[in-house]
Design an enzyme around this catalytic site. Sequence first.
Site, PDB file in Angstrom:
ATOM      1  N   ARG A   7       0.842  -1.201   0.000  1.00 40.68           N
ATOM      2  CA  ARG A   7       0.000   0.000   0.000  1.00 40.68           C
ATOM      3  C   ARG A   7       0.872   1.242   0.000  1.00 40.68           C
ATOM      4  NH1 ARG A   7      -5.583  -1.880   2.494  1.00 40.68           N
ATOM      5  NH2 ARG A   7      -6.383  -2.246   0.418  1.00 40.68           N
TER       6      ARG A   7
ATOM      7  N   GLN B  38      -0.891   2.414  -5.959  1.00 38.42           N
ATOM      8  CA  GLN B  38      -2.338   2.584  -5.722  1.00 38.42           C
ATOM      9  C   GLN B  38      -3.183   2.101  -6.906  1.00 38.42           C
ATOM     10  OE1 GLN B  38      -2.974   6.621  -4.430  1.00 38.42           O
ATOM     11  NE2 GLN B  38      -3.170   5.997  -2.311  1.00 38.42           N
TER      12      GLN B  38
ATOM     13  N   ASP C  19      -3.799  -1.699  -6.866  1.00 41.89           N
ATOM     14  CA  ASP C  19      -4.265  -2.247  -5.595  1.00 41.89           C
ATOM     15  C   ASP C  19      -5.627  -2.934  -5.762  1.00 41.89           C
ATOM     16  OD1 ASP C  19      -5.179  -2.687  -3.031  1.00 41.89           O
ATOM     17  OD2 ASP C  19      -4.579  -0.725  -2.274  1.00 41.89           O
TER      18      ASP C  19
ATOM     19  N   SER D 283      -8.236  -2.732  -2.834  1.00 40.13           N
ATOM     20  CA  SER D 283      -9.022  -1.492  -2.813  1.00 40.13           C
ATOM     21  C   SER D 283     -10.089  -1.494  -3.898  1.00 40.13           C
ATOM     22  CB  SER D 283      -8.121  -0.267  -3.021  1.00 40.13           C
ATOM     23  OG  SER D 283      -7.350  -0.061  -1.875  1.00 40.13           O
TER      24      SER D 283
ATOM     25  N   TYR E  83      -2.906  -1.145   8.103  1.00 40.13           N
ATOM     26  CA  TYR E  83      -3.908  -2.136   8.492  1.00 40.13           C
ATOM     27  C   TYR E  83      -4.139  -2.114  10.001  1.00 40.13           C
ATOM     28  CZ  TYR E  83      -3.497  -4.247   3.858  1.00 40.13           C
ATOM     29  OH  TYR E  83      -3.520  -4.477   2.514  1.00 40.13           O
TER      30      TYR E  83
HETATM   31  P1  NAD Z   1      -9.104  -4.221   5.801  1.00 41.21           P
HETATM   32  O1  NAD Z   1      -9.947  -4.748   4.697  1.00 41.21           O
HETATM   33  O2  NAD Z   1      -7.913  -4.989   6.215  1.00 41.21           O
HETATM   34  O3  NAD Z   1     -10.036  -4.055   7.107  1.00 41.21           O
HETATM   35  C1  NAD Z   1     -11.247  -3.345   7.040  1.00 41.21           C
HETATM   36  C2  NAD Z   1     -11.362  -2.417   8.217  1.00 41.21           C
HETATM   37  O4  NAD Z   1     -11.657  -3.149   9.402  1.00 41.21           O
HETATM   38  C3  NAD Z   1     -10.110  -1.604   8.530  1.00 41.21           C
HETATM   39  O5  NAD Z   1     -10.417  -0.236   8.500  1.00 41.21           O
HETATM   40  C4  NAD Z   1      -9.714  -2.074   9.926  1.00 41.21           C
HETATM   41  O6  NAD Z   1      -9.112  -1.045  10.687  1.00 41.21           O
HETATM   42  C5  NAD Z   1     -11.062  -2.481  10.482  1.00 41.21           C
HETATM   43  N1  NAD Z   1     -11.012  -3.341  11.681  1.00 41.21           N
HETATM   44  C6  NAD Z   1     -10.165  -4.355  11.981  1.00 41.21           C
HETATM   45  N2  NAD Z   1     -10.466  -4.879  13.194  1.00 41.21           N
HETATM   46  C7  NAD Z   1     -11.539  -4.204  13.668  1.00 41.21           C
HETATM   47  C8  NAD Z   1     -12.316  -4.293  14.854  1.00 41.21           C
HETATM   48  N3  NAD Z   1     -12.041  -5.186  15.808  1.00 41.21           N
HETATM   49  N4  NAD Z   1     -13.344  -3.433  15.020  1.00 41.21           N
HETATM   50  C9  NAD Z   1     -13.635  -2.507  14.072  1.00 41.21           C
HETATM   51  N5  NAD Z   1     -12.942  -2.377  12.910  1.00 41.21           N
HETATM   52  C10 NAD Z   1     -11.897  -3.210  12.710  1.00 41.21           C
HETATM   53  O7  NAD Z   1      -8.652  -2.734   5.530  1.00 41.21           O
HETATM   54  P2  NAD Z   1      -8.673  -1.932   4.143  1.00 41.21           P
HETATM   55  O8  NAD Z   1     -10.048  -1.569   3.796  1.00 41.21           O
HETATM   56  O9  NAD Z   1      -7.924  -2.714   3.155  1.00 41.21           O
HETATM   57  O10 NAD Z   1      -7.905  -0.579   4.481  1.00 41.21           O
HETATM   58  C11 NAD Z   1      -7.042  -0.382   5.576  1.00 41.21           C
HETATM   59  C12 NAD Z   1      -6.420   1.004   5.475  1.00 41.21           C
HETATM   60  O11 NAD Z   1      -5.506   1.087   4.403  1.00 41.21           O
HETATM   61  C13 NAD Z   1      -7.404   2.131   5.270  1.00 41.21           C
HETATM   62  O12 NAD Z   1      -6.976   3.215   6.022  1.00 41.21           O
HETATM   63  C14 NAD Z   1      -7.231   2.497   3.833  1.00 41.21           C
HETATM   64  O13 NAD Z   1      -7.612   3.829   3.585  1.00 41.21           O
HETATM   65  C15 NAD Z   1      -5.761   2.278   3.666  1.00 41.21           C
HETATM   66  N6  NAD Z   1      -5.406   2.082   2.271  1.00 41.21           N
HETATM   67  C16 NAD Z   1      -4.284   2.697   1.809  1.00 41.21           C
HETATM   68  C17 NAD Z   1      -3.929   2.530   0.471  1.00 41.21           C
HETATM   69  C18 NAD Z   1      -2.710   3.180  -0.081  1.00 41.21           C
HETATM   70  O14 NAD Z   1      -2.125   4.020   0.561  1.00 41.21           O
HETATM   71  N7  NAD Z   1      -2.283   2.797  -1.252  1.00 41.21           N
HETATM   72  C19 NAD Z   1      -4.678   1.745  -0.355  1.00 41.21           C
HETATM   73  C20 NAD Z   1      -5.829   1.124   0.163  1.00 41.21           C
HETATM   74  C21 NAD Z   1      -6.163   1.310   1.491  1.00 41.21           C
END
Ligand code: NAD
Length: 388
Positions: A122, A127, A130, A133, A230
């Site tokens: 990430r 991006q 990804d 996403s 994460y």
């Molecule tokens: P994910 O699919 O791994 O998890 C989904 C969500 O569940 C996450 O927000 C996580 O914090 C939450 N979670 C985990 N345990 C939990 C609990 N016990 N109670 C409540 N919530 C809980 O995560 P994701 O959607 O792939 O994204 C994670 C982060 O990465 C986000 O901030 C996203 O914006 C970021 N991201 C960054 C990039 C990049 O910079 N290229 C790309 C994609 C996502």
Amino acid sequence: MKIAVLRETRAGESRVAASPETVKKFAGLGAEVTVERGAGEASNFPDHLFQEVGAKIASSADQALADADLVLKVRAPEAGGFGNYRPGQRVAAIVNPHGSKDVIDSAAAAGVELYAMDLMPRITRAQSMDVLSSQSNLAGYKAVIDAAAYYGRAMPMMMTAAGTIAPAKVFIMGAGVAGLQAIATARRMGAVVSATDVRWAAKEQVESLGASFVTVDEAAMKVAETAGGYAKEMSDDFKRRQAEFVGKQIAKQNIVITTALIPGRQAPRLVTADMVRAMAPGSVIVDLAVEQGGNVELSRRGEVIDVGGVIIIGFENVPGRLAQDASNLYARNLFNFISAFVNKDTKAFDPDWNDDIIKGVALTRGGLIVHPLFAPAPSAASDQTAAE
Ligand code: NAD
């Protein structure tokens, strides 16, 4: 560079790893693309659309694979499914590597170079590659649409001559990519939306979408995020307080959508059977984490169940329920990945083994498992990299 796009073989997989748009772009890079007959059918990309942009159509997977350098798939072949691949052939697919040791072993044994698109780092540069996403975004949207379809009431507030209908209350658990899209979708449909997450960064993102953020412990949230963005596994004390709080919050909701994941682990259990029983009949829960073990105690993979009038939706492959968009975005992710490593002179795919993107996604190479997270002994991976 010869590219093969195979028809997916897993039951219920409606997506395809290339679109007419990306086949045309690959041709622009000097690649020859062969698409297995019918590969795009379930995404509404009939063979002739691929042919019109220069692809050859192969009558079988074997024929498509015969002289391919690079194989594009949505889902990696299953363990033992590399029998018709050649050593040295490169395969880019979604692997679910933490739950697929047998697939990784099988790819190494076949001498195939397997790239897990779901391990894409990430970082800003990656991006556009990804896949988690792009696919989660669609899943978050579709979860709200699915919930609305099973919800026997309206989502927005309606003021009619016969009286006012209250807006639906929607609670989103996990405000990552899927959760944020679910919030935005539910808001657009007129619901009153609240959300929770364990990461501090999520609070501002939730609020910027017009939803309210609820949590049990702001201090714990500030250290709950890994360097990769994460969530970490939370302490038992946090989990206990979260459960108590979630129970009260859920009882007041009409729709709950759970999206919480922790990479490499079972999804955290957030909604117990008792919490479900405390909800009013007619409420709807969508468990988007059902394939990773589920956030909801009673949800069942691939099923919609009724628990005392509360509907629990556990659809698998939710992005695949929007197959054409999911395929379009996945195909672009793959094109952006491959094209970043095409040698301009030879026009061949020429991965740079010192690049964080390649190091992040490559699972196997030359008969070995090379990814540091999955290699049997860490030295095996570093020796292999050093040898290049
Ligand atoms: P994910 O699919 O791994 O998890 C989904 C969500 O569940 C996450 O927000 C996580 O914090 C939450 N979670 C985990 N345990 C939990 C609990 N016990 N109670 C409540 N919530 C809980 O995560 P994701 O959607 O792939 O994204 C994670 C982060 O990465 C986000 O901030 C996203 O914006 C970021 N991201 C960054 C990039 C990049 O910079 N290229 C790309 C994609 C996502």
